[in-house]
Motif scaffolding. Structure first.
Motif, PDB file in Angstrom:
ATOM      1  N   GLU A  37       0.834  -1.205   0.000  1.00 39.10           N
ATOM      2  CA  GLU A  37       0.000   0.000   0.000  1.00 39.10           C
ATOM      3  C   GLU A  37       0.862   1.246   0.000  1.00 39.10           C
ATOM      4  O   GLU A  37       0.575   2.199  -0.718  1.00 39.10           O
ATOM      5  CB  GLU A  37      -0.939   0.002   1.203  1.00 39.10           C
ATOM      6  CG  GLU A  37      -2.052  -1.004   1.110  1.00 39.10           C
ATOM      7  CD  GLU A  37      -2.921  -1.038   2.359  1.00 39.10           C
ATOM      8  OE1 GLU A  37      -2.810  -0.130   3.198  1.00 39.10           O
ATOM      9  OE2 GLU A  37      -3.706  -1.989   2.476  1.00 39.10           O
ATOM     10  N   SER A  38       1.925   1.256   0.784  1.00 39.09           N
ATOM     11  CA  SER A  38       2.788   2.434   0.820  1.00 39.09           C
ATOM     12  C   SER A  38       3.507   2.614  -0.506  1.00 39.09           C
ATOM     13  O   SER A  38       3.710   3.736  -0.954  1.00 39.09           O
ATOM     14  CB  SER A  38       3.784   2.346   1.972  1.00 39.09           C
ATOM     15  OG  SER A  38       4.657   1.254   1.801  1.00 39.09           O
ATOM     16  N   ILE A  39       3.874   1.520  -1.164  1.00 40.38           N
ATOM     17  CA  ILE A  39       4.496   1.616  -2.481  1.00 40.38           C
ATOM     18  C   ILE A  39       3.493   2.180  -3.483  1.00 40.38           C
ATOM     19  O   ILE A  39       3.829   3.045  -4.294  1.00 40.38           O
ATOM     20  CB  ILE A  39       5.034   0.242  -2.933  1.00 40.38           C
ATOM     21  CG1 ILE A  39       6.233  -0.149  -2.081  1.00 40.38           C
ATOM     22  CG2 ILE A  39       5.408   0.257  -4.408  1.00 40.38           C
ATOM     23  CD1 ILE A  39       6.725  -1.545  -2.312  1.00 40.38           C
ATOM     24  N   ASP A  40       2.255   1.709  -3.441  1.00 39.97           N
ATOM     25  CA  ASP A  40       1.227   2.223  -4.342  1.00 39.97           C
ATOM     26  C   ASP A  40       1.014   3.712  -4.131  1.00 39.97           C
ATOM     27  O   ASP A  40       0.857   4.462  -5.090  1.00 39.97           O
ATOM     28  CB  ASP A  40      -0.091   1.468  -4.147  1.00 39.97           C
ATOM     29  CG  ASP A  40      -0.018   0.031  -4.640  1.00 39.97           C
ATOM     30  OD1 ASP A  40       0.903  -0.271  -5.441  1.00 39.97           O
ATOM     31  OD2 ASP A  40      -0.873  -0.776  -4.232  1.00 39.97           O
ATOM     32  N   VAL A  41       1.010   4.136  -2.881  1.00 39.59           N
ATOM     33  CA  VAL A  41       0.833   5.560  -2.571  1.00 39.59           C
ATOM     34  C   VAL A  41       2.009   6.356  -3.112  1.00 39.59           C
ATOM     35  O   VAL A  41       1.826   7.413  -3.727  1.00 39.59           O
ATOM     36  CB  VAL A  41       0.673   5.764  -1.046  1.00 39.59           C
ATOM     37  CG1 VAL A  41       0.740   7.233  -0.686  1.00 39.59           C
ATOM     38  CG2 VAL A  41      -0.634   5.158  -0.568  1.00 39.59           C
ATOM     39  N   LEU A  42       3.235   5.846  -2.932  1.00 41.27           N
ATOM     40  CA  LEU A  42       4.415   6.535  -3.447  1.00 41.27           C
ATOM     41  C   LEU A  42       4.390   6.632  -4.969  1.00 41.27           C
ATOM     42  O   LEU A  42       4.718   7.669  -5.543  1.00 41.27           O
ATOM     43  CB  LEU A  42       5.696   5.822  -3.001  1.00 41.27           C
ATOM     44  CG  LEU A  42       6.069   5.967  -1.538  1.00 41.27           C
ATOM     45  CD1 LEU A  42       7.271   5.096  -1.213  1.00 41.27           C
ATOM     46  CD2 LEU A  42       6.342   7.409  -1.196  1.00 41.27           C
ATOM     47  N   LEU A  43       3.987   5.550  -5.626  1.00 42.22           N
ATOM     48  CA  LEU A  43       3.917   5.561  -7.084  1.00 42.22           C
ATOM     49  C   LEU A  43       2.873   6.559  -7.579  1.00 42.22           C
ATOM     50  O   LEU A  43       3.094   7.259  -8.571  1.00 42.22           O
ATOM     51  CB  LEU A  43       3.615   4.160  -7.617  1.00 42.22           C
ATOM     52  CG  LEU A  43       4.732   3.134  -7.443  1.00 42.22           C
ATOM     53  CD1 LEU A  43       4.269   1.767  -7.913  1.00 42.22           C
ATOM     54  CD2 LEU A  43       5.990   3.553  -8.161  1.00 42.22           C
ATOM     55  N   GLU A  44       1.753   6.635  -6.885  1.00 40.34           N
ATOM     56  CA  GLU A  44       0.709   7.585  -7.266  1.00 40.34           C
ATOM     57  C   GLU A  44       1.193   9.022  -7.059  1.00 40.34           C
ATOM     58  O   GLU A  44       0.943   9.892  -7.894  1.00 40.34           O
ATOM     59  CB  GLU A  44      -0.567   7.327  -6.464  1.00 40.34           C
ATOM     60  CG  GLU A  44      -1.763   8.121  -6.947  1.00 40.34           C
ATOM     61  CD  GLU A  44      -2.135   7.847  -8.394  1.00 40.34           C
ATOM     62  OE1 GLU A  44      -2.505   8.815  -9.096  1.00 40.34           O
ATOM     63  OE2 GLU A  44      -2.045   6.694  -8.840  1.00 40.34           O
ATOM     64  N   GLU A  45       1.910   9.259  -5.964  1.00 41.97           N
ATOM     65  CA  GLU A  45       2.461  10.592  -5.720  1.00 41.97           C
ATOM     66  C   GLU A  45       3.496  10.947  -6.785  1.00 41.97           C
ATOM     67  O   GLU A  45       3.518  12.081  -7.279  1.00 41.97           O
ATOM     68  CB  GLU A  45       3.107  10.655  -4.332  1.00 41.97           C
ATOM     69  CG  GLU A  45       2.112  10.643  -3.202  1.00 41.97           C
ATOM     70  CD  GLU A  45       2.778  10.541  -1.840  1.00 41.97           C
ATOM     71  OE1 GLU A  45       4.024  10.450  -1.769  1.00 41.97           O
ATOM     72  OE2 GLU A  45       2.037  10.558  -0.832  1.00 41.97           O
ATOM     73  N   ASP A  46       4.338   9.979  -7.153  1.00 46.33           N
ATOM     74  CA  ASP A  46       5.315  10.209  -8.215  1.00 46.33           C
ATOM     75  C   ASP A  46       4.619  10.567  -9.522  1.00 46.33           C
ATOM     76  O   ASP A  46       5.032  11.497 -10.222  1.00 46.33           O
ATOM     77  CB  ASP A  46       6.174   8.962  -8.444  1.00 46.33           C
ATOM     78  CG  ASP A  46       7.262   8.798  -7.414  1.00 46.33           C
ATOM     79  OD1 ASP A  46       7.291   9.581  -6.446  1.00 46.33           O
ATOM     80  OD2 ASP A  46       8.092   7.876  -7.574  1.00 46.33           O
ATOM     81  N   LEU A  47       3.578   9.833  -9.843  1.00 48.30           N
ATOM     82  CA  LEU A  47       2.855  10.077 -11.078  1.00 48.30           C
ATOM     83  C   LEU A  47       2.242  11.471 -11.087  1.00 48.30           C
ATOM     84  O   LEU A  47       2.284  12.173 -12.101  1.00 48.30           O
ATOM     85  CB  LEU A  47       1.780   9.002 -11.283  1.00 48.30           C
ATOM     86  CG  LEU A  47       1.070   9.005 -12.627  1.00 48.30           C
ATOM     87  CD1 LEU A  47       2.054   8.870 -13.774  1.00 48.30           C
ATOM     88  CD2 LEU A  47       0.064   7.875 -12.681  1.00 48.30           C
ATOM     89  N   GLU A  48       1.691  11.896  -9.966  1.00 49.05           N
ATOM     90  CA  GLU A  48       1.114  13.244  -9.880  1.00 49.05           C
ATOM     91  C   GLU A  48       2.193  14.308 -10.089  1.00 49.05           C
ATOM     92  O   GLU A  48       1.979  15.287 -10.812  1.00 49.05           O
ATOM     93  CB  GLU A  48       0.418  13.446  -8.522  1.00 49.05           C
ATOM     94  CG  GLU A  48      -0.891  12.716  -8.400  1.00 49.05           C
ATOM     95  CD  GLU A  48      -1.907  13.117  -9.454  1.00 49.05           C
ATOM     96  OE1 GLU A  48      -2.031  14.331  -9.749  1.00 49.05           O
ATOM     97  OE2 GLU A  48      -2.568  12.228 -10.011  1.00 49.05           O
ATOM     98  N   LEU A  49       3.351  14.112  -9.452  1.00 46.74           N
ATOM     99  CA  LEU A  49       4.448  15.069  -9.626  1.00 46.74           C
ATOM    100  C   LEU A  49       4.914  15.118 -11.075  1.00 46.74           C
ATOM    101  O   LEU A  49       5.189  16.191 -11.616  1.00 46.74           O
ATOM    102  CB  LEU A  49       5.618  14.697  -8.710  1.00 46.74           C
ATOM    103  CG  LEU A  49       5.414  14.909  -7.222  1.00 46.74           C
ATOM    104  CD1 LEU A  49       6.562  14.302  -6.432  1.00 46.74           C
ATOM    105  CD2 LEU A  49       5.290  16.391  -6.910  1.00 46.74           C
ATOM    106  N   LEU A  50       4.999  13.957 -11.708  1.00 44.81           N
ATOM    107  CA  LEU A  50       5.433  13.900 -13.103  1.00 44.81           C
ATOM    108  C   LEU A  50       4.411  14.552 -14.026  1.00 44.81           C
ATOM    109  O   LEU A  50       4.779  15.235 -14.983  1.00 44.81           O
ATOM    110  CB  LEU A  50       5.689  12.453 -13.519  1.00 44.81           C
ATOM    111  CG  LEU A  50       6.903  11.788 -12.870  1.00 44.81           C
ATOM    112  CD1 LEU A  50       6.961  10.319 -13.225  1.00 44.81           C
ATOM    113  CD2 LEU A  50       8.180  12.495 -13.264  1.00 44.81           C
TER     114      LEU A  50
END
Length: 145
Positions: A37-50
């Protein structure tokens, strides 16, 4: 007073012992799910930043749609920022910075050079008085091909 003084071996033994109250395997509690779950959250945050930094990423819905998602993840694990990792893994897209410029003189396309000689033009104009030069040229190309 001597009761308060412990031998060095007793202290070492206490340090090497595992605490009894936390002997349960922590993976049984669900830490694996928390990690995912924390990895999914990090990936989603990365995607938003990108998406904020790169307009070409507005259409993607998952980080796996990046040009090289495996390399991106490896670079992120090494400590690069999302922007740095994306720039390192994606092909450089050059934009045409001159697309807004227009020529001062309009571009006029040249007509194809005729393969008819001057003498052939004179004969063709005499034969086809009612045709224009462009019509004669079209007829000549049609006949010679």
């Amino acid at each position: 007073m001597n009761e308060d003084i412990r031998t060095e071996t007793e202290v070492q033994a206490e340090l090497t012992e595992e605490p009894e109250e936390n002997n349960a395997d922590s993976s049984d509690i669900g830490d694996e799910n928390l990690g995912e779950e924390s990895i999914d959250v990090l990936l989603e945050e990365d995607l938003e930043l990108l998406r904020e930094d790169f307009s070409e990423l507005q259409g993607i819905s998952d980080i796996s749609e990046l040009p090289n998602p495996t390399r991106y993840a490896a670079l992120r694990d090494l400590g690069l920022t999302p922007k740095e990792a994306y720039l390192a893994t994606s092909p450089v897209k050059k934009t045409d910075t001159r697309s807004h410029l227009r020529a001062g003189v309009p571009h006029i396309s040249k007509s194809p050079v005729s393969s008819m000689t001057r003498r052939e033009w004179q004969i063709a104009r005499a034969l086809f008085e009612d045709m224009t030069d462009s019509d004669i040229e079209k007829l000549y190309r049609k006949v010679t091909k």
